[in-house]
Design a protein around this motif. Structure first.
Motif, PDB file in Angstrom:
ATOM      1  N   LEU A 125     -13.316   1.331 -64.721  1.00  0.00           N
ATOM      2  CA  LEU A 125     -14.393   0.357 -64.564  1.00  0.00           C
ATOM      3  C   LEU A 125     -15.113   0.178 -65.898  1.00  0.00           C
ATOM      4  O   LEU A 125     -15.856   1.035 -66.357  1.00  0.00           O
ATOM      5  N   LEU A 126     -14.867  -0.976 -66.526  1.00  0.00           N
ATOM      6  CA  LEU A 126     -15.542  -1.320 -67.769  1.00  0.00           C
ATOM      7  C   LEU A 126     -16.887  -1.961 -67.457  1.00  0.00           C
ATOM      8  O   LEU A 126     -17.008  -2.745 -66.512  1.00  0.00           O
ATOM      9  N   ASP A 127     -17.906  -1.654 -68.251  1.00  0.00           N
ATOM     10  CA  ASP A 127     -19.238  -2.227 -68.058  1.00  0.00           C
ATOM     11  C   ASP A 127     -19.641  -2.142 -66.583  1.00  0.00           C
ATOM     12  O   ASP A 127     -19.930  -3.158 -65.934  1.00  0.00           O
ATOM     13  N   PRO A 128     -19.671  -0.938 -66.026  1.00  0.00           N
ATOM     14  CA  PRO A 128     -19.897  -0.790 -64.582  1.00  0.00           C
ATOM     15  C   PRO A 128     -21.280  -1.267 -64.148  1.00  0.00           C
ATOM     16  O   PRO A 128     -22.252  -1.190 -64.895  1.00  0.00           O
ATOM     17  N   THR A 129     -21.344  -1.768 -62.916  1.00  0.00           N
ATOM     18  CA  THR A 129     -22.600  -2.177 -62.300  1.00  0.00           C
ATOM     19  C   THR A 129     -22.797  -1.359 -61.025  1.00  0.00           C
ATOM     20  O   THR A 129     -21.817  -0.893 -60.420  1.00  0.00           O
ATOM     21  N   PRO A 130     -24.043  -1.186 -60.591  1.00  0.00           N
ATOM     22  CA  PRO A 130     -24.269  -0.453 -59.333  1.00  0.00           C
ATOM     23  C   PRO A 130     -23.511  -1.056 -58.155  1.00  0.00           C
ATOM     24  O   PRO A 130     -22.954  -0.324 -57.328  1.00  0.00           O
ATOM     25  N   ALA A 131     -23.452  -2.373 -58.089  1.00  0.00           N
ATOM     26  CA  ALA A 131     -22.754  -3.019 -56.974  1.00  0.00           C
ATOM     27  C   ALA A 131     -21.267  -2.682 -56.981  1.00  0.00           C
ATOM     28  O   ALA A 131     -20.667  -2.470 -55.913  1.00  0.00           O
ATOM     29  N   ALA A 132     -20.677  -2.646 -58.158  1.00  0.00           N
ATOM     30  CA  ALA A 132     -19.253  -2.345 -58.243  1.00  0.00           C
ATOM     31  C   ALA A 132     -18.970  -0.895 -57.866  1.00  0.00           C
ATOM     32  O   ALA A 132     -18.026  -0.601 -57.125  1.00  0.00           O
ATOM     33  N   VAL A 133     -19.768   0.035 -58.380  1.00  0.00           N
ATOM     34  CA  VAL A 133     -19.571   1.445 -58.051  1.00  0.00           C
ATOM     35  C   VAL A 133     -19.755   1.671 -56.551  1.00  0.00           C
ATOM     36  O   VAL A 133     -18.981   2.396 -55.912  1.00  0.00           O
ATOM     37  N   ARG A 134     -20.768   1.038 -55.979  1.00  0.00           N
ATOM     38  CA  ARG A 134     -21.024   1.172 -54.543  1.00  0.00           C
ATOM     39  C   ARG A 134     -19.871   0.620 -53.714  1.00  0.00           C
ATOM     40  O   ARG A 134     -19.527   1.157 -52.655  1.00  0.00           O
ATOM     41  N   ALA A 135     -19.238  -0.451 -54.181  1.00  0.00           N
ATOM     42  CA  ALA A 135     -18.161  -1.089 -53.421  1.00  0.00           C
ATOM     43  C   ALA A 135     -16.955  -0.169 -53.241  1.00  0.00           C
ATOM     44  O   ALA A 135     -16.167  -0.355 -52.305  1.00  0.00           O
ATOM     45  N   PHE A 136     -16.780   0.808 -54.124  1.00  0.00           N
ATOM     46  CA  PHE A 136     -15.642   1.719 -54.024  1.00  0.00           C
ATOM     47  C   PHE A 136     -15.922   2.930 -53.135  1.00  0.00           C
ATOM     48  O   PHE A 136     -15.063   3.809 -52.996  1.00  0.00           O
ATOM     49  N   ALA A 137     -17.105   3.010 -52.557  1.00  0.00           N
ATOM     50  CA  ALA A 137     -17.448   4.138 -51.697  1.00  0.00           C
ATOM     51  C   ALA A 137     -16.528   4.186 -50.476  1.00  0.00           C
ATOM     52  O   ALA A 137     -16.133   3.147 -49.938  1.00  0.00           O
ATOM     53  N   TYR A 138     -16.187   5.399 -50.087  1.00  0.00           N
ATOM     54  CA  TYR A 138     -15.355   5.647 -48.905  1.00  0.00           C
ATOM     55  C   TYR A 138     -13.969   5.005 -49.002  1.00  0.00           C
ATOM     56  O   TYR A 138     -13.370   4.634 -48.007  1.00  0.00           O
ATOM     57  N   THR A 139     -13.479   4.845 -50.215  1.00  0.00           N
ATOM     58  CA  THR A 139     -12.104   4.410 -50.418  1.00  0.00           C
ATOM     59  C   THR A 139     -11.335   5.572 -51.039  1.00  0.00           C
ATOM     60  O   THR A 139     -11.917   6.569 -51.464  1.00  0.00           O
ATOM     61  N   ASN A 140     -10.033   5.434 -51.112  1.00  0.00           N
ATOM     62  CA  ASN A 140      -9.210   6.459 -51.765  1.00  0.00           C
ATOM     63  C   ASN A 140      -8.957   6.136 -53.233  1.00  0.00           C
ATOM     64  O   ASN A 140      -8.092   6.740 -53.863  1.00  0.00           O
ATOM     65  N   ILE A 141      -9.708   5.185 -53.753  1.00  0.00           N
ATOM     66  CA  ILE A 141      -9.546   4.775 -55.149  1.00  0.00           C
ATOM     67  C   ILE A 141     -10.505   5.571 -56.029  1.00  0.00           C
ATOM     68  O   ILE A 141     -11.714   5.599 -55.775  1.00  0.00           O
ATOM     69  N   SER A 142      -9.965   6.228 -57.051  1.00  0.00           N
ATOM     70  CA  SER A 142     -10.813   6.976 -57.985  1.00  0.00           C
ATOM     71  C   SER A 142     -11.267   6.062 -59.118  1.00  0.00           C
ATOM     72  O   SER A 142     -10.574   5.110 -59.486  1.00  0.00           O
ATOM     73  N   LEU A 143     -12.439   6.365 -59.670  1.00  0.00           N
ATOM     74  CA  LEU A 143     -13.025   5.552 -60.728  1.00  0.00           C
ATOM     75  C   LEU A 143     -13.151   6.332 -62.025  1.00  0.00           C
ATOM     76  O   LEU A 143     -13.602   7.484 -62.038  1.00  0.00           O
ATOM     77  N   VAL A 152     -24.328   6.771 -60.990  1.00  0.00           N
ATOM     78  CA  VAL A 152     -23.546   7.887 -60.476  1.00  0.00           C
ATOM     79  C   VAL A 152     -24.226   8.584 -59.300  1.00  0.00           C
ATOM     80  O   VAL A 152     -23.649   8.701 -58.208  1.00  0.00           O
ATOM     81  N   LEU A 153     -25.444   9.055 -59.509  1.00  0.00           N
ATOM     82  CA  LEU A 153     -26.116   9.886 -58.510  1.00  0.00           C
ATOM     83  C   LEU A 153     -26.234   9.226 -57.131  1.00  0.00           C
ATOM     84  O   LEU A 153     -26.015   9.903 -56.115  1.00  0.00           O
ATOM     85  N   PRO A 154     -26.540   7.927 -57.034  1.00  0.00           N
ATOM     86  CA  PRO A 154     -26.670   7.335 -55.696  1.00  0.00           C
ATOM     87  C   PRO A 154     -25.353   7.228 -54.929  1.00  0.00           C
ATOM     88  O   PRO A 154     -25.368   7.051 -53.703  1.00  0.00           O
ATOM     89  N   TYR A 155     -24.211   7.332 -55.616  1.00  0.00           N
ATOM     90  CA  TYR A 155     -22.926   7.048 -54.982  1.00  0.00           C
ATOM     91  C   TYR A 155     -21.971   8.239 -54.941  1.00  0.00           C
ATOM     92  O   TYR A 155     -21.047   8.254 -54.112  1.00  0.00           O
ATOM     93  N   HIS A 156     -22.164   9.204 -55.793  1.00  0.00           N
ATOM     94  CA  HIS A 156     -21.334  10.398 -55.805  1.00  0.00           C
ATOM     95  C   HIS A 156     -21.764  11.338 -54.674  1.00  0.00           C
ATOM     96  O   HIS A 156     -22.961  11.560 -54.475  1.00  0.00           O
TER      97      HIS A 156
END
Length: 392
Positions: free
Chosen positions: A54-72, A99-103
Motif C-alpha cells: 500500500l503506497l501512500d496509505p489512507t485510513p480508509a484503505a487500511v480499514r477496508a482490508f480488515a477481516y480479509t486474508n490479504i496482508s499489507l 496502524v493502531l485503530p486497525y491492527h
C-alpha cells in the motif's frame, strides 16, 4: 544407518526449498479516478491476491482490508521521513492514524519507511532530507514507537531501488552496493534488520536493466524458454535462465559481502510497462507477468537463494499518469523507469484485468516440474530407510 530424525530433517529441508513466493500487487489509494478501497479490496479477494503493498496509505484503505486474508505492506511517504527521524512523536502520530485503530484486524505484515528515499532526497534541496542522517533514525523511532504501543509483530524496513544502489547486475557474484551508500546507509541498515528480524526491501525491474543493456535479449528478461536464453557467471559457474534471478542474486551477493545474506529479501515492486498501450495477447507486459508468476510459484528460488525472495509485488494495480512525470512524495518515478508516461497498471478503473494472469496459485509447485520431482525422489529416499528400520 542414518537415524530416523535425519531423514525427517532432509524431507523438511526439501519442503522448505520448494515453498513458493507470496505474490502481491502495489496499490496507491490516492490515485484519482479509481474505485473506492472497498470495491478494490472485494475485487482483489475475488482474484485471490494474497498481499498488497500500500503506497501512500489512507485510513480508509487500511480499514477496508480488515477481516480479509490479504496482508499489507505499508509505505511511509518520503516527505514524512525527516520528521520521523527527529521526532518520535511524529512516528507515533502516524501509527495512531494508520496502524493502531486497525491492527490486528487488518493484517499489517511490515512497514517501509520511505520508498527509494535516497533518490527522492537527491532531488530535494532540504538538508533535513539527507538520507545518511535521517533514514536509520527514522526507522529506529518507528520501531520504538511500535514497541511502546505494544505492537511487536510488525517489523520495520525501508525500500531501495536496484538501479540506484547496485554497482552491477552481472556477474551477480561480483555485485556490491554502491559507495558511499553502502558504508553510510546500507551497512547500519542491515545490522538493524538483522537485530529486529526484518527484511531487505528492493524495487527490482528487469525492464530497466534490459533497456540500459542492448546485448540482453528481450526473451531473457521475459522468462521465455529458449536454449540460448542464459548467461553464465564465469566466477561461480552458475547459469542464469532469466534476468530477474540474476538481479536478485546480485542483491544476495552484495549482502553476503557484508555477512548478511541470510536476511530475507522482498521485491517490493516489479513489473513491465505497456509502452504502446496495446493490450493484444502476447505483449511484453503480459509475457513478463505470466513468466514472473509461474517462476515464483515454482518454488525453485534462485541459484544463490534456494528459498527465493519471501514476497514479490507486481507494480502496479492502476495506471498513475498524474504521478509519472514528476518525483512525487513517494519518490517512485526515478526507481521505475524515468522514461515519462507509461502504462504500468494491470487493471482498468472498471476493475477488469488488462492481461490474462492468474493470482489463484493453482499452478503452485506444479509450475515447475523439477521441484515436484525432487520432492518425490527425496520422499522415496526417506521411506526406504524407514521401511528397513521397521522391518529389521
Amino acid at each position: 544407518m542414518a537415524p530416523l530424525s535425519l531423514y525427517a530433517a532432509l524431507l523438511l529441508i526439501c519442503a522448505t526449498a520448494c515453498t513458493a513466493t507470496t505474490v502481491g500487487v502495489t496499490y496507491n489509494p490516492s490515485v484519482p479516478n479509481i474505485p473506492p478501497p472497498e470495491k478494490v479490496v472485494s475485487t482483489l479477494q475475488s482474484l485471490h491476491v494474497q498481499a498488497v503493498h500500500l503506497l501512500d496509505p489512507t485510513p480508509a484503505a487500511v480499514r477496508a482490508f480488515a477481516y480479509t486474508n490479504i496482508s499489507l505492506l505499508l509505505s511511509v511517504p518520503n516527505d514524512l521521513v525527516p520528521s520521523f527521524a527527529v521526532n518520535r512523536s511524529a512516528a507515533t502520530l502516524w501509527l495512531y492514524s494508520l496502524v493502531l485503530p486497525y491492527h490486528p484486524r487488518t493484517r499489517i505484515s511490515l512497514i517501509s519507511v520511505g520508498t527509494d528515499f535516497i533518490s527522492a532526497a537527491a532531488s530535494s534541496s532540504d538538508a533535513a532530507s539527507d538520507p545518511t542522517t535521517t533514514l536509520t533514525p527514522a526507522m529506529n523511532n518507528l520501531h520504538t514507537s511500535l514497541r511502546d504501543l505494544g505492537i511487536r509483530s510488525i517489523p520495520v524496513s525501508t525500500t531501495f531501488s536496484f538501479i540506484n544502489v547496485m554497482t552491477t547486475s552481472f556477474p551477480p557474484s561480483s555485485a556490491e552496493f554502491q559507495e558511499p551508500v553502502n558504508s553510510l546507509i546500507i551497512t547500519p541498515l542491515l545490522q538493524f534488520l538483522d537485530e529486529t528480524n526484518s527484511s531487505f526491501l528492493i524495487n527490482l525491474f528487469p525492464y530497466n536493466v534490459y533497456r540500459m543493456n542492448s546485448e540482453i535479449p528481450v526473451g531473457y528478461a521475459l522468462f521465455q524458454e529458449n536454449p540460448f536464453n542464459f548467461r553464465d557467471d564465469t566466477i561461480t559457474g552458475v547459469r542464469y535462465r532469466n534476468l530477474f534471478d540474476m538481479m536478485v542474486d546480485a542483491v544476495i551477493a552484495a549482502m553476503a559481502v557484508l555477512g548478511k545474506e541470510n536476511i530475507q529479501v522482498i521485491v517490493t515492486e516489479t513489473g513491465w510497462p505497456n509502452e504502446d498501450g496495446s493490450e493484444a495477447i502476447g505483449n511484453y507486459a503480459e509475457m513478463y507477468l505470466k513468466g514472473l508468476l509461474m517462476h515464483l510459484r515454482s518454488g525453485m528460488g534462485t541459484p544463490l537463494k534456494k528459498e527465493g525472495v519471501a514476497q514479490a509485488y507486481i507494480y502496479q494495480l492502476f495506471d498513475e499518469f498524474d504521478l509519472k512525470n514528476s518525483s512525487n512524495k513517494n519518490g517512485t518515478s526515478i526507481s521505475r523507469s524515468g522514461l515519462g508516461e507509461q502504462r504500468w497498471g494491470i487493471m482498468h478503473p472498471n476493475m477488469t484485468l488488462k492481461y490474462r494472469i492468474d493470482f489463484s496459485g493453482s499452478q503452485k509447485i506444479l509450475g515447475n516440474g523439477n521441484c515436484l520431482v525432487q520432492m518425490q525422489v527425496l520422499v522415496f529416499l526417506v521411506l526406504v530407510p524407514i521401511h528397513r528400520i521397521f522391518t529389521a
